[in-house]
Design a protein around this motif. Structure first.
Motif, mmCIF file in Angstrom:
data_model
loop_
_atom_site.group_PDB
_atom_site.id
_atom_site.type_symbol
_atom_site.label_atom_id
_atom_site.label_comp_id
_atom_site.label_asym_id
_atom_site.label_seq_id
_atom_site.Cartn_x
_atom_site.Cartn_y
_atom_site.Cartn_z
ATOM 1 N N ASP A 258 -43.425 0.869 13.162
ATOM 2 C CA ASP A 258 -42.007 1.147 12.927
ATOM 3 C C ASP A 258 -41.588 0.479 11.611
ATOM 4 O OD1 ASP A 258 -39.251 1.355 13.015
ATOM 5 O OD2 ASP A 258 -39.091 0.808 15.121
ATOM 6 N N ALA A 259 -40.997 1.257 10.705
ATOM 7 C CA ALA A 259 -40.570 0.715 9.410
ATOM 8 C C ALA A 259 -39.514 -0.367 9.583
ATOM 9 C CB ALA A 259 -40.025 1.835 8.529
ATOM 10 N N GLY B 102 -42.514 4.880 5.949
ATOM 11 C CA GLY B 102 -42.215 6.232 6.424
ATOM 12 C C GLY B 102 -42.942 7.218 5.525
ATOM 13 N N ASP C 212 -46.098 4.507 8.921
ATOM 14 C CA ASP C 212 -45.302 5.559 9.556
ATOM 15 C C ASP C 212 -45.415 5.422 11.076
ATOM 16 O OD1 ASP C 212 -44.038 8.378 8.349
ATOM 17 O OD2 ASP C 212 -44.568 8.494 10.478
ATOM 18 N N TYR D 287 -44.113 20.398 8.482
ATOM 19 C CA TYR D 287 -43.554 19.591 7.385
ATOM 20 C C TYR D 287 -44.492 19.594 6.182
ATOM 21 C CZ TYR D 287 -41.730 15.761 4.661
ATOM 22 O OH TYR D 287 -41.218 15.018 3.613
HETATM 23 C C1 SAM Z 1 -38.788 13.485 6.247
HETATM 24 S S1 SAM Z 1 -40.283 12.668 6.650
HETATM 25 C C2 SAM Z 1 -40.658 11.883 5.094
HETATM 26 C C3 SAM Z 1 -42.116 11.612 4.919
HETATM 27 C C4 SAM Z 1 -42.516 11.173 3.511
HETATM 28 N N1 SAM Z 1 -41.833 9.960 3.123
HETATM 29 C C5 SAM Z 1 -42.206 12.269 2.521
HETATM 30 O O1 SAM Z 1 -41.233 12.134 1.769
HETATM 31 O O2 SAM Z 1 -42.901 13.284 2.524
HETATM 32 C C6 SAM Z 1 -39.723 11.313 7.626
HETATM 33 C C7 SAM Z 1 -40.842 10.392 8.107
HETATM 34 O O3 SAM Z 1 -40.266 9.231 8.694
HETATM 35 C C8 SAM Z 1 -41.110 8.841 9.769
HETATM 36 N N2 SAM Z 1 -40.335 7.928 10.613
HETATM 37 C C9 SAM Z 1 -39.254 8.203 11.370
HETATM 38 N N3 SAM Z 1 -38.803 7.076 11.945
HETATM 39 C C10 SAM Z 1 -39.622 6.078 11.529
HETATM 40 C C11 SAM Z 1 -39.674 4.681 11.772
HETATM 41 N N4 SAM Z 1 -38.789 4.067 12.557
HETATM 42 N N5 SAM Z 1 -40.656 3.971 11.189
HETATM 43 C C12 SAM Z 1 -41.581 4.572 10.399
HETATM 44 N N6 SAM Z 1 -41.577 5.886 10.131
HETATM 45 C C13 SAM Z 1 -40.605 6.626 10.687
HETATM 46 C C14 SAM Z 1 -41.489 10.150 10.415
HETATM 47 O O4 SAM Z 1 -42.607 10.005 11.267
HETATM 48 C C15 SAM Z 1 -41.744 11.008 9.181
HETATM 49 O O5 SAM Z 1 -43.083 10.905 8.783
#
Ligand code: SAM
Length: 256
Positions: free
Chosen positions: A98-99, A50, A72, A15
């Motif tokens: 967890d968000a 996140g 995150d 990623y």
């Molecule tokens: C597509 S990435 C986006 C990361 C960052 N915001 C960016 O735009 O580069 C999605 C992120 O959401 C995180 N994520 C997924 N479910 C989550 C949750 N319930 N709470 C916090 N983070 C979460 C994942 O670990 C990942 O880092």
């Protein structure tokens, strides 16, 4: 362990490589739109929900907030974010949580909450936006960049036997709430990955609006950014994929 967390731990490096590139969707499509909507963050307390590897956390830090915290679920995404912060002398802080239950780690209400492309990994939008509203000060604002419901409606529905979707399964199933499973673009471009499907939820436009309004937040603006015009010359394939369908929906909200 949560399946989505395991998935993000395994995809972290791919990623970062894909999305931290100069011509990434994050930098070229989301950020120009987000920048236009940003309130003045100087001296403010900011949270990036996140935050992943911190791509937007570090962009927001340039506005000189007093404090910025990225939250995150994935320790591997956060590890990369922390390594980048150490290397660049960033003051951003990172917390694993967890968000959807972020209020548990946001002790004092904050001025601004940001989130990019995370809400489709969270099943319970109502819980997410209630936590966001409780974590904001009165008058606080937030910007969520979410996968456009039109676009997530096209994500292939998960096969019961976990087999791979075919290309022609990318068609709109807007009202279908089944789990989606597909190959992420960062995996498609990375030679190390084989047979890796990534899962997420599809939320409709009304799911977002009702969760936001139900949490007591006011919607100030909604944008559906397009690819930059110069992509017509430099990356026509990517440009054309945005002409018919928006990938992002960027929502600015306020706690009145
Ligand atoms: C597509 S990435 C986006 C990361 C960052 N915001 C960016 O735009 O580069 C999605 C992120 O959401 C995180 N994520 C997924 N479910 C989550 C949750 N319930 N709470 C916090 N983070 C979460 C994942 O670990 C990942 O880092």
């Amino acid at each position: 362990m949560n399946e989505i967390k395991i998935d993000w731990n395994s995809m972290a490096k791919a990623y970062e490589e894909f999305n931290n590139a100069e011509n990434s969707y994050s930098y070229c499509i989301e950020w120009p739109c987000i920048k236009e909507l940003l309130p003045d963050l100087k001296g403010k307390v900011v949270v990036d929900l996140g935050c992943g590897t911190g791509i937007f956390t570090f962009l927001l830090e340039k506005s000189e907030p007093a404090k910025i915290v990225g939250i995150d679920l994935s320790e591997e995404m956060l590890k990369i974010a922390k390594e980048k912060a150490d290397a660049d002398g960033s003051k951003s802080e990172f917390v694993q949580h967890d968000a959807a239950t972020c209020k548990e780690v946001i002790e004092e209400p904050v001025d601004f909450i940001f989130s990019s492309t995370t809400s489709h990994y969270i099943e319970n939008l109502k819980q997410l936006f209630e936590n966001v509203a409780k974590s904001l000060k009165e008058g606080g604002e937030c910007i969520f960049s979410v996968i456009n419901p039109v676009y997530s409606a096209m994500y292939p529905v998960e096969h019961e036997d976990s087999s791979f979707p075919e290309d022609d399964e990318w068609n709109v199933r807007y009202m279908d709430k089944a789990m989606r499973a597909y190959i992420q673009p960062w995996l498609e471009y990375n030679d190390d990955y084989e047979n890796h499907l990534s899962k997420s939820y599809h939320h409709t436009f009304s799911d977002y609006v009702n969760a936001i309004v139900g949490a007591g937040l006011t919607i100030e603006k909604v944008c559906e950014p397009m690819a930059p015009e110069e992509w017509k010359e430099t990356q026509i394939y990517r440009y054309e994929s945005f002409v018919e369908n928006p990938v992002y929906m960027i929502i600015k909200m306020k706690k009145a």
